[in-house]
Design a protein around this motif. Structure first.
Motif, PDB file in Angstrom:
ATOM      1  N   GLU A  69       0.829  -1.214   0.000  1.00 49.50           N
ATOM      2  CA  GLU A  69       0.000   0.000   0.000  1.00 49.50           C
ATOM      3  C   GLU A  69       0.860   1.259   0.000  1.00 49.50           C
ATOM      4  O   GLU A  69       0.638   2.201   0.767  1.00 49.50           O
ATOM      5  CB  GLU A  69      -1.000  -0.045   1.160  1.00 49.50           C
ATOM      6  CG  GLU A  69      -1.943  -1.239   1.052  1.00 49.50           C
ATOM      7  CD  GLU A  69      -3.056  -1.265   2.080  1.00 49.50           C
ATOM      8  OE1 GLU A  69      -3.553  -0.172   2.428  1.00 49.50           O
ATOM      9  OE2 GLU A  69      -3.434  -2.368   2.520  1.00 49.50           O
ATOM     10  N   TYR A  88      -6.998   0.849   8.709  1.00 51.88           N
ATOM     11  CA  TYR A  88      -8.041   1.096   7.718  1.00 51.88           C
ATOM     12  C   TYR A  88      -9.332   1.557   8.383  1.00 51.88           C
ATOM     13  O   TYR A  88      -9.998   2.487   7.900  1.00 51.88           O
ATOM     14  CB  TYR A  88      -8.286  -0.157   6.872  1.00 51.88           C
ATOM     15  CG  TYR A  88      -9.203   0.109   5.690  1.00 51.88           C
ATOM     16  CD1 TYR A  88      -8.770   0.882   4.617  1.00 51.88           C
ATOM     17  CD2 TYR A  88     -10.506  -0.376   5.676  1.00 51.88           C
ATOM     18  CE1 TYR A  88      -9.611   1.144   3.548  1.00 51.88           C
ATOM     19  CE2 TYR A  88     -11.351  -0.123   4.606  1.00 51.88           C
ATOM     20  CZ  TYR A  88     -10.900   0.647   3.547  1.00 51.88           C
ATOM     21  OH  TYR A  88     -11.734   0.917   2.485  1.00 51.88           O
ATOM     22  N   ARG A  92     -11.375   5.131   7.711  1.00 55.08           N
ATOM     23  CA  ARG A  92     -12.779   5.238   7.363  1.00 55.08           C
ATOM     24  C   ARG A  92     -13.548   6.071   8.396  1.00 55.08           C
ATOM     25  O   ARG A  92     -14.435   6.855   8.039  1.00 55.08           O
ATOM     26  CB  ARG A  92     -13.396   3.829   7.254  1.00 55.08           C
ATOM     27  CG  ARG A  92     -12.833   2.989   6.120  1.00 55.08           C
ATOM     28  CD  ARG A  92     -13.135   3.539   4.751  1.00 55.08           C
ATOM     29  NE  ARG A  92     -14.569   3.680   4.518  1.00 55.08           N
ATOM     30  CZ  ARG A  92     -15.087   4.118   3.371  1.00 55.08           C
ATOM     31  NH1 ARG A  92     -14.299   4.483   2.365  1.00 55.08           N
ATOM     32  NH2 ARG A  92     -16.386   4.232   3.223  1.00 55.08           N
ATOM     33  N   GLY A 108     -13.937   6.572  -2.067  1.00 55.49           N
ATOM     34  CA  GLY A 108     -12.849   5.629  -1.869  1.00 55.49           C
ATOM     35  C   GLY A 108     -13.210   4.222  -2.303  1.00 55.49           C
ATOM     36  O   GLY A 108     -14.371   3.924  -2.602  1.00 55.49           O
ATOM     37  N   GLY A 110     -13.494   1.795  -0.485  1.00 53.93           N
ATOM     38  CA  GLY A 110     -14.465   1.279   0.472  1.00 53.93           C
ATOM     39  C   GLY A 110     -15.883   1.724   0.188  1.00 53.93           C
ATOM     40  O   GLY A 110     -16.835   1.184   0.758  1.00 53.93           O
ATOM     41  N   ARG A 132      -9.469  -4.357  -2.988  1.00 55.21           N
ATOM     42  CA  ARG A 132     -10.364  -3.742  -1.995  1.00 55.21           C
ATOM     43  C   ARG A 132     -10.133  -4.297  -0.591  1.00 55.21           C
ATOM     44  O   ARG A 132     -10.701  -3.780   0.368  1.00 55.21           O
ATOM     45  CB  ARG A 132     -11.824  -3.950  -2.397  1.00 55.21           C
ATOM     46  CG  ARG A 132     -12.245  -3.146  -3.609  1.00 55.21           C
ATOM     47  CD  ARG A 132     -13.750  -3.231  -3.862  1.00 55.21           C
ATOM     48  NE  ARG A 132     -14.499  -2.589  -2.785  1.00 55.21           N
ATOM     49  CZ  ARG A 132     -15.349  -3.223  -1.978  1.00 55.21           C
ATOM     50  NH1 ARG A 132     -15.546  -4.529  -2.093  1.00 55.21           N
ATOM     51  NH2 ARG A 132     -16.003  -2.566  -1.035  1.00 55.21           N
ATOM     52  N   ARG A 134      -8.205  -3.865   1.918  1.00 53.63           N
ATOM     53  CA  ARG A 134      -7.204  -2.916   2.365  1.00 53.63           C
ATOM     54  C   ARG A 134      -6.975  -3.005   3.876  1.00 53.63           C
ATOM     55  O   ARG A 134      -7.871  -3.360   4.635  1.00 53.63           O
ATOM     56  CB  ARG A 134      -7.605  -1.496   1.969  1.00 53.63           C
ATOM     57  CG  ARG A 134      -8.024  -1.399   0.489  1.00 53.63           C
ATOM     58  CD  ARG A 134      -7.838  -0.023  -0.071  1.00 53.63           C
ATOM     59  NE  ARG A 134      -6.437   0.356  -0.138  1.00 53.63           N
ATOM     60  CZ  ARG A 134      -5.614  -0.030  -1.115  1.00 53.63           C
ATOM     61  NH1 ARG A 134      -6.019  -0.818  -2.080  1.00 53.63           N
ATOM     62  NH2 ARG A 134      -4.360   0.385  -1.114  1.00 53.63           N
ATOM     63  N   SER A 137      -4.425   1.789   3.948  1.00 53.16           N
ATOM     64  CA  SER A 137      -4.632   3.020   3.177  1.00 53.16           C
ATOM     65  C   SER A 137      -5.938   2.934   2.398  1.00 53.16           C
ATOM     66  O   SER A 137      -6.493   1.850   2.211  1.00 53.16           O
ATOM     67  CB  SER A 137      -3.458   3.246   2.203  1.00 53.16           C
ATOM     68  OG  SER A 137      -3.408   2.213   1.232  1.00 53.16           O
ATOM     69  N   GLU A 138      -6.404   4.086   1.951  1.00 54.01           N
ATOM     70  CA  GLU A 138      -7.665   4.169   1.210  1.00 54.01           C
ATOM     71  C   GLU A 138      -7.489   5.042  -0.033  1.00 54.01           C
ATOM     72  O   GLU A 138      -7.452   6.269   0.058  1.00 54.01           O
ATOM     73  CB  GLU A 138      -8.769   4.751   2.096  1.00 54.01           C
ATOM     74  CG  GLU A 138     -10.099   4.987   1.377  1.00 54.01           C
ATOM     75  CD  GLU A 138     -10.858   3.702   1.054  1.00 54.01           C
ATOM     76  OE1 GLU A 138     -10.218   2.705   0.663  1.00 54.01           O
ATOM     77  OE2 GLU A 138     -12.085   3.704   1.167  1.00 54.01           O
ATOM     78  N   THR A 171      -4.703   9.051  -2.234  1.00 56.38           N
ATOM     79  CA  THR A 171      -4.622   7.950  -1.276  1.00 56.38           C
ATOM     80  C   THR A 171      -4.440   8.477   0.136  1.00 56.38           C
ATOM     81  O   THR A 171      -3.547   9.293   0.391  1.00 56.38           O
ATOM     82  CB  THR A 171      -3.471   6.995  -1.642  1.00 56.38           C
ATOM     83  OG1 THR A 171      -3.713   6.445  -2.937  1.00 56.38           O
ATOM     84  CG2 THR A 171      -3.391   5.849  -0.641  1.00 56.38           C
TER      85      THR A 171
END
Length: 260
Positions: A69, A88, A92, A108, A110, A132, A134, A137-138, A171
């Motif tokens: 990532e 993660y 979020r 994102g 997500g 996906r 993860r 990171s996003e 990101t």
């Protein structure tokens, strides 16, 4: 086990993996030589642990850590691809804590389905599923002008979240770069000579920080500027692209190091 004389850190897409078919067979001679000499090869990519773990196994590099990532995390040797902390979830939560008008500007991974990620990345459906999964990171798409982006980035920074632009995606992470992780991992091996290979601007920090850097030719990618290390003679460029260039330049550098 004795510490290795040097350690190799390599980007994947466009570097060790072919830009078009993602093959790496052309790099087998160099990988075999490094394995025979007990030299660790650390994969360093924007890919997730779920994406890198099977590839690392195919390359017989399970005994080496991998940078995942884009430096936000490390996949430990022989570790399960799903082993991760709570980074993660924290990212979020930070996103959902933004004012609604700012939150709505960022979409994102997500917030997307596997099919939607496949559509925007060009990945096959199975690969999009892994992308996906993860842990640290996003990545996502931001809609808005530069002023809105600045406001968004500042609001996240206030919560300890870092936002970096890489190609089309913005990101989010809690910090860490490929260069940071390179130093951390090299320290585990007694701080040997470091060799870094990459083909894109997000590899520049790692290339500049390594003792020896190799820019792999990628005619299809974003052109790499002349780097400071090139002028100093620490960074060179391959003539061939992808794994063919990786193989050629690594074998040449290994031979040079053996003579010093």
């Amino acid at each position: 086990m004795t510490d290795p004389a040097y350690i190799v850190f390599s980007d994947l897409d466009g570097t060790l993996l072919d830009h078009h078919d993602y093959g790496w067979a052309a790099a087998l001679p160099a990988l075999s030589r490094l394995r025979a000499q007990g030299i660790p090869v650390v994969l360093a990519s924007s890919k997730t642990a779920a994406e890198i773990a099977p590839l690392r196994a195919e390359m017989r590099l399970q005994h080496c850590p991998a940078i995942i990532e884009n430096g936000a995390g490390i996949l430990e040797p022989h570790a399960d691809a799903d082993a991760a902390g709570d980074d993660y979830a924290r990212l979020r939560e930070a996103l959902e804590g933004l004012p609604p008008n700012l939150r709505a500007r960022f979409r994102g991974f997500g917030d997307m389905t596997d099919v939607q990620v496949a559509e925007i990345t060009g990945l096959p459906a199975a690969s999009a599923t892994l992308a996906r999964r993860r842990a640290f990171s996003e990545p996502g798409l931001f809609s808005g002008d530069s002023a809105a982006l600045d406001t968004f980035v500042d609001a996240l920074r206030a919560q300890g979240v870092r936002a970096r632009r890489g190609g089309r995606f913005l990101t989010l992470s809690l910090g860490g770069t490929k260069a940071d992780r390179m130093d951390e991992i090299a320290g585990r091996y007694g701080a040997p000579v470091t060799i870094a290979l990459g083909d894109a601007p997000n590899d520049i920090e790692m290339l500049e920080q390594a003792d020896h850097g190799i820019i792999i030719s990628n005619p299809d990618g974003t052109p790499m500027p002349v780097l400071t290390g090139e002028r100093a003679g620490r960074i060179r460029r391959s003539e061939k692209p992808g794994p063919g260039g990786w193989n050629e330049t690594v074998l040449r550098l290994v031979s040079e190091l053996a003579r010093t």
